[in-house]
Scaffold this active site. Structure first.
Site, PDB file in Angstrom:
ATOM      1  N   ASP A   9       0.858  -1.191   0.000  1.00  0.00           N
ATOM      2  CA  ASP A   9       0.000   0.000   0.000  1.00  0.00           C
ATOM      3  C   ASP A   9       0.893   1.240   0.000  1.00  0.00           C
ATOM      4  OD1 ASP A   9      -2.482   1.493   0.179  1.00  0.00           O
ATOM      5  OD2 ASP A   9      -1.941   1.949   2.239  1.00  0.00           O
ATOM      6  N   SER A  10       0.308   2.367  -0.344  1.00  0.00           N
ATOM      7  CA  SER A  10       1.048   3.629  -0.289  1.00  0.00           C
ATOM      8  C   SER A  10       1.443   3.961   1.152  1.00  0.00           C
ATOM      9  CB  SER A  10       0.176   4.753  -0.845  1.00  0.00           C
ATOM     10  OG  SER A  10      -1.009   4.847  -0.084  1.00  0.00           O
ATOM     11  N   TYR A  41      -0.764   8.637  -2.344  1.00  0.00           N
ATOM     12  CA  TYR A  41      -0.733   8.447  -3.795  1.00  0.00           C
ATOM     13  C   TYR A  41      -1.955   9.084  -4.471  1.00  0.00           C
ATOM     14  CZ  TYR A  41       2.936   4.751  -3.907  1.00  0.00           C
ATOM     15  OH  TYR A  41       4.095   4.028  -3.856  1.00  0.00           O
ATOM     16  N   GLY A  42      -3.022   9.242  -3.687  1.00  0.00           N
ATOM     17  CA  GLY A  42      -4.344   9.540  -4.252  1.00  0.00           C
ATOM     18  C   GLY A  42      -4.434  10.811  -5.072  1.00  0.00           C
ATOM     19  N   CYS A  72      -4.233  -1.446  -2.294  1.00  0.00           N
ATOM     20  CA  CYS A  72      -4.384   0.001  -2.450  1.00  0.00           C
ATOM     21  C   CYS A  72      -5.212   0.224  -3.710  1.00  0.00           C
ATOM     22  CB  CYS A  72      -3.010   0.629  -2.603  1.00  0.00           C
ATOM     23  SG  CYS A  72      -3.029   2.385  -2.991  1.00  0.00           S
ATOM     24  N   ASN A  73      -6.331   0.920  -3.548  1.00  0.00           N
ATOM     25  CA  ASN A  73      -7.197   1.145  -4.718  1.00  0.00           C
ATOM     26  C   ASN A  73      -6.544   2.057  -5.737  1.00  0.00           C
ATOM     27  OD1 ASN A  73     -10.146   0.059  -4.194  1.00  0.00           O
ATOM     28  ND2 ASN A  73      -9.250   0.664  -2.244  1.00  0.00           N
ATOM     29  N   THR A  74      -5.816   3.066  -5.250  1.00  0.00           N
ATOM     30  CA  THR A  74      -5.197   4.026  -6.157  1.00  0.00           C
ATOM     31  C   THR A  74      -4.165   3.319  -7.035  1.00  0.00           C
ATOM     32  OG1 THR A  74      -5.522   5.654  -4.411  1.00  0.00           O
ATOM     33  CG2 THR A  74      -4.117   6.293  -6.250  1.00  0.00           C
ATOM     34  N   GLU A 157      -3.716   9.378   7.821  1.00  0.00           N
ATOM     35  CA  GLU A 157      -2.269   9.121   7.944  1.00  0.00           C
ATOM     36  C   GLU A 157      -1.664   9.944   9.085  1.00  0.00           C
ATOM     37  OE1 GLU A 157       0.432   7.581   5.576  1.00  0.00           O
ATOM     38  OE2 GLU A 157      -1.195   6.168   5.266  1.00  0.00           O
ATOM     39  N   CYS A 191     -11.222   2.816  -0.644  1.00  0.00           N
ATOM     40  CA  CYS A 191      -9.866   3.222  -0.270  1.00  0.00           C
ATOM     41  C   CYS A 191      -9.566   2.458   1.005  1.00  0.00           C
ATOM     42  CB  CYS A 191      -9.791   4.727  -0.031  1.00  0.00           C
ATOM     43  SG  CYS A 191      -8.199   5.231   0.678  1.00  0.00           S
ATOM     44  N   THR A 192      -8.406   1.825   1.040  1.00  0.00           N
ATOM     45  CA  THR A 192      -8.133   0.908   2.161  1.00  0.00           C
ATOM     46  C   THR A 192      -7.863   1.650   3.472  1.00  0.00           C
ATOM     47  OG1 THR A 192      -5.814   0.777   1.434  1.00  0.00           O
ATOM     48  CG2 THR A 192      -7.314  -0.938   0.672  1.00  0.00           C
ATOM     49  N   HIS A 193      -7.766   2.981   3.416  1.00  0.00           N
ATOM     50  CA  HIS A 193      -7.643   3.756   4.653  1.00  0.00           C
ATOM     51  C   HIS A 193      -9.001   3.983   5.335  1.00  0.00           C
ATOM     52  CE1 HIS A 193      -3.678   4.778   3.097  1.00  0.00           C
ATOM     53  NE2 HIS A 193      -3.407   5.432   4.197  1.00  0.00           N
TER      54      HIS A 193
HETATM   55  N1  DGL Z   1      -5.038   3.387   0.580  1.00  0.00           N
HETATM   56  C1  DGL Z   1      -5.001   3.842  -0.747  1.00  0.00           C
HETATM   57  C2  DGL Z   1      -6.227   3.408  -1.521  1.00  0.00           C
HETATM   58  O1  DGL Z   1      -6.792   2.372  -1.232  1.00  0.00           O
HETATM   59  C3  DGL Z   1      -4.806   5.303  -1.033  1.00  0.00           C
HETATM   60  C4  DGL Z   1      -4.062   6.132  -0.156  1.00  0.00           C
HETATM   61  C5  DGL Z   1      -3.310   7.221  -0.813  1.00  0.00           C
HETATM   62  O2  DGL Z   1      -3.895   8.209  -1.282  1.00  0.00           O
HETATM   63  O3  DGL Z   1      -2.111   7.066  -0.818  1.00  0.00           O
HETATM   64  O4  DGL Z   1      -6.610   4.068  -2.458  1.00  0.00           O
END
Ligand code: DGL
Length: 272
Positions: A9-10, A41-42, A72-74, A157, A191-193
């Site tokens: 993940d990011s 990353y988003g 990570c979805n992004t 974060e 988004c996994t966050h």
């Molecule tokens: N956790 C990441 C996701 O699932 C994105 C987090 C990020 O923006 O870095 O998209």
């Protein structure tokens, strides 16, 4: 030689997925990498997310991992397809990289009674249109609305998500999403966050709205994948080992990671 599954993940968000994968598949070994030094990353461009993700995937392959899950979805939206189609054959023939979008879109239509689904995600994931395209393939009868929530990952974060200021952004984005598609009964946290703020999101939705998190869905799908792919499964080591790496400060990572993973972890710093 058998080697661990890589989970990427990011930053911290992928730990919410790893937790569920370990619950479902406890016997295997795992290496987790959070690219915290370059998160989020988003809001980054397609090229940047692709370049960072590929670099991390190559690192997993150097460790011997036969399979890498982009939790990570992004990264799944912006880098997975290019890596699968352009790079994999060249850098690691016989190895595999999987994402989180496909497993989720394969089942999301089963949760909605009104055939109206909302997606909450990063700007990168929303702009990629990946969810719209994939859900339309599996459930063409389902209408989908999306809302990008660029403030949520930085808030999470930085551990600011439980403070009162976070509610302003959470409420605003949830309301924007709901307004787009009246009758929406299912909202996917793409988004996994976001599982960390599930309760707050729920608070701003009409009673009975289903809020879907991805961890269990991805774990279930990986379980099935390994059953169907013994040529990959037989290359995965099984001693129950879990190793954690971060591209940023390890002490900082250890301090925050337990909120996502549910238990304390001891990460090492990785210089890429
Ligand atoms: N956790 C990441 C996701 O699932 C994105 C987090 C990020 O923006 O870095 O998209």
């Amino acid at each position: 030689m058998q080697q661990p599954i890589g989970v990427f993940d990011s930053g911290y968000g992928g730990l919410t997925v790893l937790k569920e994968i370990v619950k479902k598949l406890p016997g295997y070994d795992y290496i987790y990498l959070g690219d915290n030094a370059r998160a989020p990353y988003g809001t980054r461009s397609f090229e940047t997310v692709y370049h960072y993700t590929l670099q991390c995937v190559e690192w997993f392959f150097e460790q011997g991992c036969p399979l890498v899950v982009l939790a990570c979805n992004t990264a799944s939206a912006k880098a997975l397809r290019s890596i699968q189609q352009r790079d994999l054959e060249r850098i690691a023939p016989g190895k595999r990289v999987l994402g989180v979008i496909r497993p989720t879109t394969e089942v999301i239509g089963n949760y909605t009674a009104t055939n109206k689904v909302g997606i909450l995600a990063t700007k990168g994931t929303v702009n990629s249109q990946s969810y719209l395209i994939e859900i339309n393939k599996f459930f063409p009868e389902v209408a989908v609305a999306q809302e990008a929530c660029p403030m949520w990952v930085p808030l999470i974060e930085n551990n600011e998500h439980n403070k009162a200021g976070a509610d302003f952004f959470i409420k605003q984005n949830v309301q924007h999403l709901l307004e787009q598609l009246p009758g929406m009964d299912t909202i996917l946290l793409a988004c996994t966050h976001y599982p960390l703020i599930k309760d707050k999101i729920q608070q701003y939705t009409p009673e009975g709205t289903k809020i879907i998190v991805q961890g269990e869905i991805v774990a279930e799908s990986l379980f099935d994948y390994l059953l169907r792919h013994p040529e990959i499964e037989s290359n995965i080591s099984r001693s129950g080992m879990k190793a954690f790496y971060t591209t940023d400060d390890a002490d900082d990572f250890n301090e925050h990671a337990s909120v996502f993973y549910g238990e304390r972890v001891e990460a090492k710093h990785l210089e890429l």
